[in-house]
Each structure stands twice: as C-alpha cells, then as structure tokens.
Design an enzyme around this catalytic site. Sequence first.
Site, PDB file in Angstrom:
ATOM      1  N   SER A  18       0.813  -1.222   0.000  1.00 58.79           N
ATOM      2  CA  SER A  18       0.000   0.000   0.000  1.00 58.79           C
ATOM      3  C   SER A  18       0.845   1.270   0.000  1.00 58.79           C
ATOM      4  O   SER A  18       0.297   2.364  -0.130  1.00 58.79           O
ATOM      5  CB  SER A  18      -0.921   0.011   1.221  1.00 58.79           C
ATOM      6  OG  SER A  18      -0.149  -0.061   2.418  1.00 58.79           O
ATOM      7  N   ILE A  21       8.269   1.138  -0.615  1.00 63.78           N
ATOM      8  CA  ILE A  21       8.994   0.153  -1.427  1.00 63.78           C
ATOM      9  C   ILE A  21       8.053  -0.931  -1.933  1.00 63.78           C
ATOM     10  O   ILE A  21       8.168  -1.385  -3.082  1.00 63.78           O
ATOM     11  CB  ILE A  21      10.158  -0.445  -0.616  1.00 63.78           C
ATOM     12  CG1 ILE A  21      11.226   0.630  -0.357  1.00 63.78           C
ATOM     13  CG2 ILE A  21      10.759  -1.657  -1.312  1.00 63.78           C
ATOM     14  CD1 ILE A  21      12.306   0.228   0.626  1.00 63.78           C
ATOM     15  N   ALA A  92       6.267  -5.663   3.894  1.00 62.18           N
ATOM     16  CA  ALA A  92       5.560  -5.127   5.061  1.00 62.18           C
ATOM     17  C   ALA A  92       6.506  -5.120   6.250  1.00 62.18           C
ATOM     18  O   ALA A  92       7.223  -6.081   6.486  1.00 62.18           O
ATOM     19  CB  ALA A  92       4.338  -5.982   5.378  1.00 62.18           C
ATOM     20  N   TYR A 156      14.568  -2.723  15.826  1.00 63.59           N
ATOM     21  CA  TYR A 156      14.404  -2.762  14.369  1.00 63.59           C
ATOM     22  C   TYR A 156      15.595  -3.454  13.724  1.00 63.59           C
ATOM     23  O   TYR A 156      15.428  -4.326  12.859  1.00 63.59           O
ATOM     24  CB  TYR A 156      14.267  -1.331  13.844  1.00 63.59           C
ATOM     25  CG  TYR A 156      14.069  -1.226  12.353  1.00 63.59           C
ATOM     26  CD1 TYR A 156      15.093  -0.774  11.517  1.00 63.59           C
ATOM     27  CD2 TYR A 156      12.856  -1.574  11.766  1.00 63.59           C
ATOM     28  CE1 TYR A 156      14.912  -0.668  10.158  1.00 63.59           C
ATOM     29  CE2 TYR A 156      12.669  -1.469  10.392  1.00 63.59           C
ATOM     30  CZ  TYR A 156      13.698  -1.006   9.600  1.00 63.59           C
ATOM     31  OH  TYR A 156      13.518  -0.905   8.235  1.00 63.59           O
TER      32      TYR A 156
END
Lengths: 252, 84
Positions: A18, A21, A92, A156
């Site tokens: 959506s 990338i 995602a 992350y």
Amino acid sequence: MLNPMDLTGRLMLVTGASSGIGRETAILLSQLGARVVLVARNPAGLEQTRSLLEGPDHRVEPRDLAALNDIPGWLQGLSRELGAFSGLVHCAGLQMTLPLRLVTVQQLKPIIEINLTAAIMLAKGLRQKEVHTSPASLVLLSSAMGLVGSAGRSVYSASKSALLGLARSLAIELAGEGLRVNCVAPAFVNSEMLNDLKRRLRPEQLAAIESAHPLGIGHVRDVAHAIAFLVADTGRWITGTTLAVDGGYTAQ
Amino acid sequence: MMEFQTKQMTQSQFLQEIDAILEAPPGTTTVGDTLASLQGWDSMAIISFISMTDEKLGCSLNIDQLISCKTVADLAGLCDGKIV
C-alpha cells in the site's frame, strides 16, 4: 530486444504493497508483465497501488499479517484460486526508533512479529506443494540497519538482521524444492517511512544521514529494481544472499 | 501495542512519563522546569518524547514543534489539550 527480467504470466505476491517500497515493487513487477497480488492492512492504499499497475488481473488482498498462524492456510487458498506463485516479496514492516531504556515487550513484539515472524510464516506458506512454481523466488526486505548499527534502532536492527540468517538457512533447506530465498537491504530512500523519521530528527541529524550515503538518498525504484532482479530469471543462480541497495552506506 | 481507551493523561502522569524518559526518579520533573535544566534532555529524549505522545496520546508531533519549546509546560501545550 531481450528483457532478462521479463515476468510475463507469472504470479507474484507483495506484502506492504500500500505504500513505499512495496508499492513501487508491485508497480515494477506489473510493468515486467507479472500478475500481482497486493497485500497490506490498508484497503484504500492497496486500491491506489492497483490503479498504478500495468496490465490486468491484479488482486487486492487486504490482510493483517499479525494473524500469523493463518498465513500458510491463506496462501494455500489464494494459490488454489489464482495459481501457483513464482515470487513472493515481503516488504511489510514496522519501524521503531526508541532508546533501549524505554523499550518494552509490548512495543517490540509487533516489530518482531511483522518484520520477522511473518516472514517465516510466509516462507512456510510459500513452500507448500502447489503454492509455488518451481523455480520460485522469495525476497525479504531487510535493511542497512540489519547490517550496521544505529543508536535507538536496536529492536528494528535485530528484526532486520534476523532476516539475513533466515534467508541463508532457508536457501539451503528449500533449494531442493525449487525455492530461492534472498534479502535486499536498503538504506534511506525517499518514502513514507523516511518522512516519519524526518519529523523526529533535527536538521543536522538529517544532514548527517544524507551525507552518510556516498550516492545520496535513494529512491524506492532503486530498491524495486533490485527486488525484481532477484525475483526474475536474472536471479536464477542467486540464493541465500543479501543485496545491499544503499548508495554506499554500508561500504564505509 | 498498549491500548488506551481515552487518549489522555493527567499532568502528573505526563510528568512521570518525562521522568521515565530521563530516567529520573518519579517526581523530579515539574511543569515549570525549563528544558535546558532537564538532565538528559537530548536528541534521544526528544525522539522518545515524540514516540510517547504518539503511542499514549495519539499526538503526531514533529521535531520543529519541540525545538520551539522552552519549558515542560510548553511540551504539555503541544498535546492538543490531552493533558487534563
């Protein structure tokens, strides 16, 4: 004229389609001739992506990948309806910038689940018989933050670094089933995720980020090109590796 | 992610969140403190404050707003009236 990245007639699935990338990858894959299944939580964003694709027969598939256990069954259902997948790209992901002293299990859990656990379950789903063609290609979107460290991004970084190990082991385990598994590791590209980061950093911090890229900040299309290269026949003999697409960020 | 049924907090809770960000004992930060006087109010603290207001108050603040703040009261003033 030869196009070694021609994907005519092949079925691809892109998560995170959506925006950013994921969106650009879906667009490029469609321009190379693929039918693309667009996956994300945001139906409006997916429809906007679909409006940008070339060719017919693309599919919008709103889905929250947090329903982790359901992923293999869902992929199987999709393949029964649409055919076997020649490629799956997991774009995602969730980003978190937070110093370790403030990290809680509640905050890191969704980062690990979407960035890593969902990748594992997507691979598990893809490897099922009749869900993938042979050969087929799985590309996992890692990050330059999975290759080098950065203060405030430990969780992350951990999630993106884990994908590198995942790809190496899966490449060996799934080679006999005709599946290739690779990672792409982008540095900072102009995207919604970078825009979100920009609002948290001082101008001098942003300038430092830009100057850390010998070739400057990248574009989402730069990353999409690398993904398409690995998904297409151009990646036929490439598996278990990580392609840094970073303007030289990790070369220093 | 932690869910808050009403995205607001008391002033006391707000100050405790700042104490947590600064790793200061609860009750250290007061609403009249200047940011320059807060030990540990650095770029990491600013990022943490933006994340905290995002998550717990639904306020999408940016660095430019924070740079213009001089006091803890100014920080509270950025939060769309959600500090009650």
